[in-house]
Scaffold this motif. Structure first.
Motif, mmCIF file in Angstrom:
data_model
loop_
_atom_site.group_PDB
_atom_site.id
_atom_site.type_symbol
_atom_site.label_atom_id
_atom_site.label_comp_id
_atom_site.label_asym_id
_atom_site.label_seq_id
_atom_site.Cartn_x
_atom_site.Cartn_y
_atom_site.Cartn_z
ATOM 1 N N UNK A 157 -30.361 -2.201 62.585
ATOM 2 C CA UNK A 157 -31.020 -2.036 61.402
ATOM 3 C C UNK A 157 -32.575 -2.583 61.596
ATOM 4 N N UNK A 158 -32.451 -3.518 62.203
ATOM 5 C CA UNK A 158 -34.091 -3.996 62.389
ATOM 6 C C UNK A 158 -34.773 -3.284 63.493
ATOM 7 N N UNK A 159 -34.215 -2.538 64.250
ATOM 8 C CA UNK A 159 -34.760 -1.348 65.239
ATOM 9 C C UNK A 159 -35.234 -0.414 64.408
ATOM 10 N N UNK A 160 -34.409 0.133 63.400
ATOM 11 C CA UNK A 160 -34.875 1.310 62.728
ATOM 12 C C UNK A 160 -35.872 0.788 61.601
ATOM 13 N N UNK A 161 -35.736 -0.517 61.033
ATOM 14 C CA UNK A 161 -36.493 -0.629 59.866
ATOM 15 C C UNK A 161 -36.981 -2.256 59.875
ATOM 16 N N UNK A 162 -37.901 -2.632 60.617
ATOM 17 C CA UNK A 162 -38.507 -3.940 60.691
ATOM 18 C C UNK A 162 -39.033 -4.709 59.559
ATOM 19 N N UNK A 163 -39.456 -3.699 58.339
ATOM 20 C CA UNK A 163 -39.812 -4.240 57.172
ATOM 21 C C UNK A 163 -38.917 -4.548 56.412
ATOM 22 N N UNK A 164 -37.726 -4.031 56.179
ATOM 23 C CA UNK A 164 -36.887 -4.320 55.097
ATOM 24 C C UNK A 164 -36.206 -5.813 55.317
ATOM 25 N N UNK A 165 -35.812 -6.375 54.050
ATOM 26 C CA UNK A 165 -35.288 -7.595 54.066
ATOM 27 C C UNK A 165 -33.542 -7.474 54.268
ATOM 28 N N UNK A 166 -33.087 -8.070 55.146
ATOM 29 C CA UNK A 166 -31.452 -7.930 55.056
ATOM 30 C C UNK A 166 -30.845 -8.774 54.354
ATOM 31 N N UNK A 167 -29.890 -8.391 53.582
ATOM 32 C CA UNK A 167 -29.096 -9.547 52.830
ATOM 33 C C UNK A 167 -27.566 -9.322 53.077
ATOM 34 N N UNK A 168 -26.780 -10.047 53.551
ATOM 35 C CA UNK A 168 -25.385 -9.893 53.684
ATOM 36 C C UNK A 168 -24.587 -10.197 52.417
ATOM 37 N N UNK A 169 -23.692 -9.383 51.948
ATOM 38 C CA UNK A 169 -23.267 -9.452 51.026
ATOM 39 C C UNK A 169 -21.721 -8.984 50.910
ATOM 40 N N UNK A 170 -21.008 -9.487 49.776
ATOM 41 C CA UNK A 170 -19.734 -8.977 49.659
ATOM 42 C C UNK A 170 -19.482 -8.269 48.203
ATOM 43 N N UNK A 171 -18.759 -7.249 47.954
ATOM 44 C CA UNK A 171 -18.879 -6.513 46.491
ATOM 45 C C UNK A 171 -20.134 -6.472 46.106
ATOM 46 N N UNK A 172 -20.955 -6.045 46.740
ATOM 47 C CA UNK A 172 -22.628 -5.647 46.460
ATOM 48 C C UNK A 172 -23.064 -6.674 45.616
ATOM 49 N N UNK A 173 -22.460 -7.929 45.871
ATOM 50 C CA UNK A 173 -23.098 -9.168 45.115
ATOM 51 C C UNK A 173 -24.331 -9.835 45.837
ATOM 52 N N UNK A 174 -25.596 -9.933 45.131
ATOM 53 C CA UNK A 174 -26.732 -10.308 45.705
ATOM 54 C C UNK A 174 -27.511 -11.191 44.482
ATOM 55 N N UNK A 175 -27.906 -12.501 44.554
ATOM 56 C CA UNK A 175 -28.723 -12.671 43.374
ATOM 57 C C UNK A 175 -29.606 -11.635 42.767
#
Ligand code: GTP
Length: 437
Positions: free
Chosen positions: A258-276
């Motif tokens: 993912x970082x090779x494809x898009x170095x700009x994006x913030x990567x957030x790990x989650x389960x059940x799409x739960x992100x603050x």
């Protein structure tokens, strides 16, 4: 900085599983297309119906599917609005089954005080949907992909909505899992009415490791895009979902990719799409400038003209468009099967397991609402994402007088409808053999 520099291909296959022996083929290109993965997929998991959390889907709003709003392309605004006057739009992308609707539902349920309009786009056959009850309004576009066939519908829906835009604080635009985000984002710059009334707050891309590793390795015909890679490339935030289904090796590999494809994006790990939620709202993250070159290829007026042009004009237009990259979904289709009689849960389970054993590479997504024999008024939601299949009891029950129609939608490449339908029919409990509810 243009997007092209952030769309570097993976220099190797990052797939850690046994059986994957990738080296870059000669036709690999700068978009990450061209890597073929031969890793073995594990056998389908067998899950019996579970009385668990509900899954909610959008309810259609027919008012906006009536074709009214034509003329959207010509409409002129009086003055140029400041960004603060424009309605924020968050675009939710991600491959089939990655957790987009789970994210939309999660955002709607959280306490953020925002009045949200949801625009949902389904690929192909529409599924019986349940209410996104906390949305102020839901607009459903079920007849194709917003990046190609129903792009005009998106323009019309947004044009109609703008007169009521003060009633909302945010639009959540959920794309289909097969959508290329570039033409969708182009819609927000190329139409005056839309660009003067809406601003993209951010682009969220849901992804989950195993399919992303497989999909990013797929070879696509020259001049076409790999939508899974495009979705990551255009994201401001990539939500690496379904962490419960991934091992450490795969997680590391997918993060690198993912970082090779898009170095700009913030990567957030989650389960059940739960992100603050503060990571998902008021992002002010999207920059048109970053993608100017990419989205300029998708001319909205050209699309509008194509809706009206004659066959001869079409020939000339094809020549002009020869260089434009296409969204290749050839061979991908969807269909729905339904039954007014209850289904035998064990037979249905076996039908799905056998189908996945034969077609696990090609069956991208299956989902449905089911009525099982002997389960009283319990309504089941069926979700299949590649080889993962799961049944959940809906929070709503079949009510008195409601037709108990089971309906399943299949989305995939080169699916044999007749064969699948014949097997599906064997799961139906016919009136003479049915046990009373
Ligand atoms: N195991 C697991 N399942 C998840 C997770 N997040 C979502 N799911 C399940 O994955 C399935 C697909 O989720 P959806 O939210 O419908 O995915 P989607 O991207 O909207 O699907 P499409 O609209 O068909 O492209 C559902 O059964 C979800 O409950 C997760 O973190 N772990």
């Amino acid at each position: 900085m243009t997007a092209a520099s952030s769309l570097l291909p993976p220099t190797r296959c990052a797939h850690p599983r046994p059986g994957c022996d990738i080296s870059p083929p000669r036709d690999a290109d700068r978009r990450g297309n061209g890597y073929r993965c031969q890793a073995r997929t594990p056998a389908p998991r067998r899950l019996l119906p579970l009385p668990q959390d509900r899954v909610i889907r959008a309810a259609p709003v027919s008012a906006l599917a009536d074709g009214s709003g034509a003329g959207a392309f010509e409409e002129e605004e009086e003055y140029e609005k400041a960004d603060s006057e424009k309605l924020a739009v968050t675009v939710v992308t991600g491959f089939l089954g990655s957790g987009k609707t789970t994210l939309v539902n999660y955002i709607l349920r959280e306490q953020h005080g925002k009045r949200i309009c949801v625009i949902e786009n389904e690929f192909g056959a529409a599924l019986v949907k349940e209410n996104l009850s906390s949305a102020e309004e839901v607009i459903s576009m079920d007849n194709g992909c917003a990046c190609c066939t129903v792009r005009g519908d998106l323009v019309r829906a947004l044009t109609q909505l703008k007169d009521r835009k003060d009633s909302f604080d945010l639009v959540l635009l959920e794309t289909t899992g097969l959508a290329d985000p570039a033409p969708i984002l182009a819609t927000f710059t190329q139409n005056w009415t839309i660009s003067n009334n809406y601003r993209i707050d951010g682009v969220l891309c849901l992804t989950f490791p195993r399919p992303f590793l497989d999909l990013s390795c797929q070879v696509r015909p020259e001049g076409t895009v790999n939508e899974a890679v495009q979705q990551v490339a255009f994201a401001d935030r990539v939500l690496l979902n379904k962490l419960d289904l991934v091992d450490k090796g795969e997680l590391g590999a997918v993060k690198t990719l993912i970082q090779e494809v898009n170095a700009f994006a913030e990567l957030i790990e989650c389960q059940q799409s739960r992100v603050p939620v503060d990571k998902l709202m008021d992002m002010n993250a999207f920059s048109m400038e970053r993608f100017q070159e990419e989205i300029a290829e998708y001319d909205l007026e050209e699309d509008a003209a194509a809706e009206e042009c004659t066959d001869e004009q079409e020939g000339a237009r094809e020549g002009q468009k020869a260089k434009k990259r296409k969204h290749d979904i050839s061979g991908v289709g969807s269909f729905a099967l339904q039954s007014e009689h209850a289904l035998d849960s064990q037979l249905f389970n076996r039908f799905m397991v056998q189908l996945l054993q034969r077609k696990k590479e090609d069956l991208y997504r299956s989902k449905g609402v089911l009525c099982f024999e002997g389960e009283g008024d319990a309504k089941y939601i069926f979700q299949g994402v590649h080889e993962q299949i799961q049944f959940e009891q809906s929070n709503t029950k079949w009510v008195e007088g409601e037709p108990r129609v089971s309906k399943v939608v299949f989305i995939g490449r080169d699916l044999d409808r007749e064969e699948i339908e014949a097997a599906f029919r064997t799961c139906i409990v016919h009136a003479q053999t049915a046990h009373p509810h």
